[in-house]
Write an enzyme that holds these catalytic residues in place. Structure first.
Site, short mmCIF file in Angstrom:
data_model
loop_
_atom_site.label_atom_id
_atom_site.label_comp_id
_atom_site.label_asym_id
_atom_site.label_seq_id
_atom_site.Cartn_x
_atom_site.Cartn_y
_atom_site.Cartn_z
CE LYS A 58 42.81 65.88 22.20
NZ LYS A 58 41.76 65.03 21.63
CE LYS B 4 35.93 65.63 19.76
NZ LYS B 4 36.30 66.66 20.76
CG ASN C 176 33.52 97.26 24.77
OD1 ASN C 176 33.01 96.30 24.18
ND2 ASN C 176 32.88 98.39 25.05
CG HIS D 234 38.36 69.88 31.05
ND1 HIS D 234 38.68 68.77 30.32
CD2 HIS D 234 37.09 69.67 31.48
CE1 HIS D 234 37.65 67.93 30.29
NE2 HIS D 234 36.68 68.45 31.00
CE LYS E 207 37.21 61.48 22.95
NZ LYS E 207 37.18 62.89 22.56
CG HIS F 115 34.48 70.42 28.08
ND1 HIS F 115 35.05 71.12 27.05
CD2 HIS F 115 34.98 69.16 28.00
CE1 HIS F 115 35.84 70.32 26.36
NE2 HIS F 115 35.83 69.12 26.91
NE ARG F 116 41.09 73.54 29.37
CZ ARG F 116 42.36 73.70 29.68
NH1 ARG F 116 42.75 74.73 30.40
NH2 ARG F 116 43.26 72.80 29.28
CE LYS G 287 34.14 65.56 29.35
NZ LYS G 287 34.27 65.51 27.88
CG ASN G 288 27.13 63.17 27.56
OD1 ASN G 288 26.16 63.78 27.99
ND2 ASN G 288 27.04 61.91 27.22
CG ASP G 289 33.99 64.25 23.45
OD1 ASP G 289 34.65 63.52 22.71
OD2 ASP G 289 34.50 65.20 24.08
CD GLU G 290 34.57 68.45 23.19
OE1 GLU G 290 34.74 67.56 24.06
OE2 GLU G 290 35.22 68.49 22.14
CB SER H 110 40.69 65.50 29.74
OG SER H 110 40.17 64.91 28.59
C1 CAP Z 1 39.82 64.54 25.15
C2 CAP Z 1 38.62 65.43 24.86
C3 CAP Z 1 38.55 66.66 25.74
C4 CAP Z 1 39.79 67.51 25.71
C5 CAP Z 1 39.50 68.88 26.28
C6 CAP Z 1 38.58 65.85 23.40
O1 CAP Z 1 39.71 63.40 24.32
O2 CAP Z 1 37.43 64.74 25.11
O3 CAP Z 1 37.43 67.42 25.32
O4 CAP Z 1 40.70 66.91 26.54
O5 CAP Z 1 40.73 69.54 26.38
O6 CAP Z 1 37.45 65.96 22.92
O7 CAP Z 1 39.66 66.07 22.85
P1 CAP Z 1 41.01 62.45 24.20
P2 CAP Z 1 41.11 70.23 27.76
O8 CAP Z 1 41.27 61.88 25.57
O9 CAP Z 1 40.63 61.42 23.19
O10 CAP Z 1 42.14 63.33 23.75
O11 CAP Z 1 40.95 69.15 28.78
O12 CAP Z 1 42.54 70.70 27.54
O13 CAP Z 1 40.15 71.36 27.94
MG MG Z 2 36.11 66.20 24.38
#
Ligand code: CAP
Ligand code: MG
Ligand code: MG
Length: 476
Positions: free
Chosen positions: A315, A155, A101, A307, A153, A273-274, A179-182, A395
């Protein structure tokens, strides 16, 4: 002003019964810092916006205590009796108190939770990590580089066969971890079980060809826990023990999802993953919490890895100090946060055994980086007194060219790194991208410049030319 929460100078808060929190508060216009601080302490513990008449002697005894206010910096330190939190090691409940809150109250224009300290007695109530990078290193038999990974990728949008083909290409090129992407889940063009089946076939082929074990981190985030468990159980059924990690989108799926997977699968690497953390953690946000705070909560919750950012090299936003501090808070037994020194141990900081464990770890820490090699039995791996470590997962816009710069900043090899664009944008393709990544780390191990080392390795030479032109730095 709610004076029942004001205990300036109170030393009892250091008696191991309190969680300590450091907030940076910016009062709403016309309000005094101490006045607003008491509102925050009330709202984040026992009170409301007005002094309630129904408080009892006991409820008052568990009020949060403001024990330090710095008028110049706006830093307010508040102590919370840790027995107010839900029993049974519930992280979600701590977050509701400390990051709930109070972010919505009109008393503040800024409320940033910068650091937290967990007392020794409290730590035994929380899970902490179970399966760690040390277990993954043993499975991969990998001791002299970070665990080198990629994110598939695009993604999202590949079918299961195309996805697995890229896994094979990366693993066949020598990469360790995919890893799978998020956002990868159970999309109609890539059904979950078909993805798992295809990855197993690709992994078997790559292991057979390379003679090395491989790991894949599967996103098990889902709409409900039954579905999460169903997906995780399918992976357990189809993949070899040790060859998989479970990824949970900890911010969007939530802390209860993280802890559910931690408790159901203690023998699996839990990948936090955050995605979404930026809404709370970015420097520009006056309301939210820091990356250091998030990292500490993830270790308390039992994440095997989280992460922690690329220390300004990739980036994502995030400065060197924040990302390096966070990595160390995840890895070390004694770690300096922005405001508190945290001992990740079940015995008091002044215990002579803990002092020597910390000294030994510091020595091993420095050696492993200089030697470019990690010992096979890190001091804390199986010590009943120590909360196991969470490993940084590094990453975000990384590519082979950025390897030396990042290593110079992080000064440890004990992390997992995942490069998406840094692998799959390589002009010679994914397999070459993997080779370029390994060659970049080999150059570092051999204390050679990338350019020097690339004279004998085409994949790295091509990567240097391409990423110097198209890589993260150029895009800024
Ligand atoms: C990186 C990534 C990760 C981010 C997460 C993306 O891809 O898979 O999820 O790095 O950020 O989707 O952007 P790239 P953090 O290697 O192509 O940039 O690790 O800061 O939480
Ligand atoms: Mg990602
Ligand atoms: Mg191929």
């Amino acid at each position: 002003m709610q004076k029942d929460y004001l205990f300036l100078g109170d030393q009892s808060v250091f008696n191991d019964n309190y969680v300590l929190a450091a907030f940076k508060l910016v009062p709403a216009d016309g309000r005094a810092l101490d006045d607003v601080a008491t509102e925050i302490a009330a709202e984040s513990s026992t009170g409301s916006n007005v002094k309630i008449r129904s408080a009892t002697q006991y409820s008052t005894s568990v009020n949060a205590r403001i024990y330090d206010i710095n008028e110049q910096t706006g830093i307010v330190k508040i102590a919370y009796p840790w027995i107010i939190f839900d029993q049974g090691g519930n992280i979600q409940n701590i977050m509701t108190f400390l990051a709930g809150n109070i972010f919505g109250t009109s008393d503040i224009k800024g409320c940033k939770l910068l650091d937290v300290y967990f007392p020794t007695t409290m730590l035994s109530q929380y899970d902490g990590p179970s399966y760690t990078i040390d277990d993954m290193r043993a499975y991969l038999n990998l001791w002299d580089t970070p665990i080198l990974g990629t994110i598939i990728k695009p993604k999202i949008g590949l079918n299961a066969t195309e996805y697995a083909e890229l896994c094979y290409d990366f693993w066949a090129g020598g990469g360790h971890f995919v890893k799978n992407d998020e956002p990868q889940a159970d999309q109609f063009f890539c059904p979950y079980e078909k993805m798992v089946d295809s990855i197993r076939l690709a992994m078997d082929k790559a292991e057979q060809e390379t003679g090395h074990t491989k790991v894949h981190s599967f996103n098990v985030s889902a709409a409900d826990f039954d579905t999460m468990i169903r997906r995780a159980d399918y992976i357990v059924e189809k993949m070899k023990p040790g060859s998989y990690a479970f990824l949970v989108d900890g911010i969007t799926a939530g802390w209860t999802a993280v802890q559910t997977i931690r408790r159901h699968y203690p023998n699996v690497f839990l990948h936090f993953h955050r995605a979404g953390h930026g809404a709370f953690t970015r420097e520009e946000n006056p309301i939210g919490y820091s990356v250091e705070f998030l990292t500490k909560m993830a270790r308390l919750a039992g994440a095997s890895g989280i992460h922690t950012g690329t220390a300004g090299v990739g980036k994502m936003s995030g400065d060197v100090s924040t990302d390096v501090t966070s990595a160390y808070l995840a890895l070390k037994t004694k770690a300096e946060g922005p405001y508190f020194t945290q001992y990740w141990s079940h015995i008091p900081p002044n215990d002579s055994d803990l002092v020597s464990i910390v000294e030994e770890e510091e020595k091993l820490w420095n050696e492993s980086f200089e030697k470019r090699h990690w010992d096979k039995n890190p001091s804390q791996a199986n010590d009943w007194r120590i909360i196991k470590r969470t490993c940084p997962i590094v990453s975000g816009g990384l590519n082979p060219v950025l390897v030396p710069e990042f290593l110079d900043k992080i000064k440890t090899i004990d992390y997992i790194t995942t490069m998406g664009g840094g692998i799959h944008a390589h002009p010679m393709g994914t397999r070459a991208g993997a080779k370029a990544m390994l060659q970049a780390y080999d150059a570092w191990k051999n204390r050679q410049s990338l350019e020097e080392y690339a004279k004998n390795f085409e994949e790295l030479a091509v990567a240097i030319e391409f990423y110097n032109e198209h890589g993260t730095q150029a895009q800024k």
